[in-house]
Design a protein around this motif. Structure first.
Motif, mmCIF file in Angstrom:
data_model
loop_
_atom_site.group_PDB
_atom_site.id
_atom_site.type_symbol
_atom_site.label_atom_id
_atom_site.label_comp_id
_atom_site.label_asym_id
_atom_site.label_seq_id
_atom_site.Cartn_x
_atom_site.Cartn_y
_atom_site.Cartn_z
ATOM 1 N N ARG A 8 55.571 39.295 50.130
ATOM 2 C CA ARG A 8 54.830 40.432 49.598
ATOM 3 C C ARG A 8 54.098 40.054 48.307
ATOM 4 O O ARG A 8 52.969 40.487 48.069
ATOM 5 N N LEU A 9 54.736 39.233 47.478
ATOM 6 C CA LEU A 9 54.074 38.761 46.261
ATOM 7 C C LEU A 9 52.835 37.933 46.594
ATOM 8 O O LEU A 9 51.776 38.089 45.983
ATOM 9 N N ASP A 10 52.982 37.043 47.583
ATOM 10 C CA ASP A 10 51.854 36.192 47.972
ATOM 11 C C ASP A 10 50.666 37.044 48.422
ATOM 12 O O ASP A 10 49.516 36.776 48.046
ATOM 13 N N LYS A 11 50.932 38.063 49.238
ATOM 14 C CA LYS A 11 49.850 38.913 49.731
ATOM 15 C C LYS A 11 49.227 39.722 48.598
ATOM 16 O O LYS A 11 48.010 39.857 48.502
ATOM 17 N N ALA A 12 50.075 40.267 47.719
ATOM 18 C CA ALA A 12 49.565 41.087 46.623
ATOM 19 C C ALA A 12 48.733 40.274 45.640
ATOM 20 O O ALA A 12 47.767 40.778 45.053
ATOM 21 N N LEU A 13 49.090 38.998 45.484
ATOM 22 C CA LEU A 13 48.370 38.130 44.546
ATOM 23 C C LEU A 13 47.243 37.358 45.225
ATOM 24 O O LEU A 13 46.565 36.550 44.583
ATOM 25 N N THR A 23 52.630 32.625 33.108
ATOM 26 C CA THR A 23 52.704 32.124 31.741
ATOM 27 C C THR A 23 52.077 33.136 30.799
ATOM 28 O O THR A 23 51.016 33.680 31.087
ATOM 29 N N ASP A 24 52.733 33.393 29.663
ATOM 30 C CA ASP A 24 52.180 34.380 28.748
ATOM 31 C C ASP A 24 51.002 33.789 27.972
ATOM 32 O O ASP A 24 50.691 32.602 28.066
ATOM 33 N N ALA A 25 50.330 34.642 27.205
ATOM 34 C CA ALA A 25 49.106 34.231 26.513
ATOM 35 C C ALA A 25 49.352 33.109 25.514
ATOM 36 O O ALA A 25 48.456 32.304 25.235
ATOM 37 N N SER A 26 50.562 33.026 24.966
ATOM 38 C CA SER A 26 50.854 31.981 23.981
ATOM 39 C C SER A 26 51.031 30.616 24.632
ATOM 40 O O SER A 26 50.931 29.583 23.962
ATOM 41 N N SER A 35 44.470 31.296 32.114
ATOM 42 C CA SER A 35 43.011 31.381 32.074
ATOM 43 C C SER A 35 42.522 32.518 31.192
ATOM 44 O O SER A 35 41.361 32.562 30.815
ATOM 45 N N GLY A 36 43.411 33.444 30.880
ATOM 46 C CA GLY A 36 43.011 34.546 30.003
ATOM 47 C C GLY A 36 44.106 35.587 29.944
ATOM 48 O O GLY A 36 44.858 35.784 30.898
ATOM 49 N N ALA A 37 44.225 36.261 28.796
ATOM 50 C CA ALA A 37 45.256 37.272 28.627
ATOM 51 C C ALA A 37 45.088 38.405 29.639
ATOM 52 O O ALA A 37 46.064 38.946 30.150
ATOM 53 N N GLY A 38 43.845 38.746 29.955
ATOM 54 C CA GLY A 38 43.584 39.824 30.907
ATOM 55 C C GLY A 38 44.079 39.485 32.290
ATOM 56 O O GLY A 38 44.668 40.326 32.978
ATOM 57 N N VAL A 39 43.855 38.235 32.710
ATOM 58 C CA VAL A 39 44.312 37.785 34.028
ATOM 59 C C VAL A 39 45.836 37.808 34.096
ATOM 60 O O VAL A 39 46.431 38.269 35.076
ATOM 61 N N GLU A 65 47.923 39.664 32.357
ATOM 62 C CA GLU A 65 48.408 41.039 32.349
ATOM 63 C C GLU A 65 48.223 41.691 33.714
ATOM 64 O O GLU A 65 49.100 42.434 34.190
ATOM 65 N N GLN A 66 47.119 41.388 34.364
ATOM 66 C CA GLN A 66 46.874 41.933 35.705
ATOM 67 C C GLN A 66 47.912 41.409 36.695
ATOM 68 O O GLN A 66 48.463 42.168 37.505
ATOM 69 N N ARG A 67 48.175 40.110 36.640
ATOM 70 C CA ARG A 67 49.179 39.515 37.533
ATOM 71 C C ARG A 67 50.561 40.100 37.243
ATOM 72 O O ARG A 67 51.329 40.363 38.166
ATOM 73 N N ARG A 68 50.887 40.307 35.977
ATOM 74 C CA ARG A 68 52.180 40.868 35.625
ATOM 75 C C ARG A 68 52.369 42.263 36.228
ATOM 76 O O ARG A 68 53.429 42.594 36.763
ATOM 77 N N LYS A 69 51.338 43.098 36.158
ATOM 78 C CA LYS A 69 51.427 44.447 36.714
ATOM 79 C C LYS A 69 51.639 44.409 38.228
ATOM 80 O O LYS A 69 52.428 45.179 38.774
#
Length: 244
Positions: A161-166, A179-182, A216-220, A222-226
């Motif tokens: 399910r993770l693979d499909k959602a991502l 990986t977090d932004a830091s 690649s970016g904090a926005g990316v 955060e989107q993946r985390r959600k």
């Protein structure tokens, strides 16, 4: 033995992993000799777990373009960090423990580092380089990058399910590395390898190495985390890796 099931000695899903990537044959041979390996023995990696401090150092052969076997070795050594001696000794078949005290782990880290450094100094001593009559071997890449790693085991269904959602549809095993932004912390969501080697170990190795790639970016991120949180919220929990 490589197809036998993993039997964890312990389970430490959160730890600091220091990656020592060996990119030359001389470094890898120095590692083999430092741990007492005999001539002709192929050694792809070594893990130095320090469960008391929550740290683990991984020394692995890792050229610019790793093979599937080298990715497997990364995953295999990482699992020693997470699960201790999860398989018997490959030569004797006897039960083996990966436990090291803080002092033993420190002594082993220092010993491996000294052996690898000495091998590199020796490789750079050539007549043409020393006396300026020719080119010198290129400097080795710096090693020992550390990251705070947390592994979240999931069921095979949740991983799908993770693979499909991502958007990671692939015949290869999947899961997610976040990986977090830091760039200093990383979470892995995947099924744990069922056997000592194989595709599951290769996937674990690939995902861990992805943790060492800056986001690649904090926005990316955060989107993946959600997306991951939404999938996990509606998924059953994976069983504890350490069986009673």
């Amino acid at each position: 033995m490589a197809a036998l099931p993993v039997q964890p000695e312990w389970w430490r899903p959160k730890l600091t992993v220091a990656l020592h990537a060996l990119d030359t044959a001389r470094q890898t041979d120095a590692l083999r000799r430092a741990v007492g390996g005999h001539a002709g023995m192929e050694l792809a990696g070594v893990a130095v777990p320090d469960p008391e401090s929550g740290r683990c150092d991984i020394y692995v052969a890792l050229p610019a373009k790793p093979s599937a076997f080298e990715f497997e070795a990364v995953g295999h050594e990482l699992l020693h960090c997470l699960a201790g001696g999860f398989h018997p000794d490959m030569l004797t078949g006897k039960t083996a423990s990966s436990y090291l005290s803080a002092r033993q782990a420190n002594d082993q880290r220092n010993g491996l580092a000294s052996a690898i450094e000495a091998a590199e100094k020796q490789s750079r001593w050539t007549l043409s380089c020393t006396f300026g009559t020719g080119s010198c071997p290129p400097p080795v890449s710096k090693s020992g990058t550390a990251i705070e790693l947390t592994v979240h085991p999931v069921t095979a269904d949740t991983q799908d399910r993770l693979d499909k959602a991502l958007g990671q549809a692939s015949p290869q095993p999947g899961g997610a590395a976040l990986t977090d932004a830091s760039g200093r912390r990383c979470d892995l969501y995947l099924t744990l390898p069922p056997t000592y080697l194989g595709r599951g170990m290769e996937n674990l190795g690939r995902k861990m190495l992805a943790c060492f790639t800056p986001p690649s970016g904090a926005g990316v991120s955060e989107q993946r985390r959600k997306i991951i949180e939404e999938v996990l919220a509606s998924s059953p929990a994976a069983p504890n890796p350490v069986r009673p």
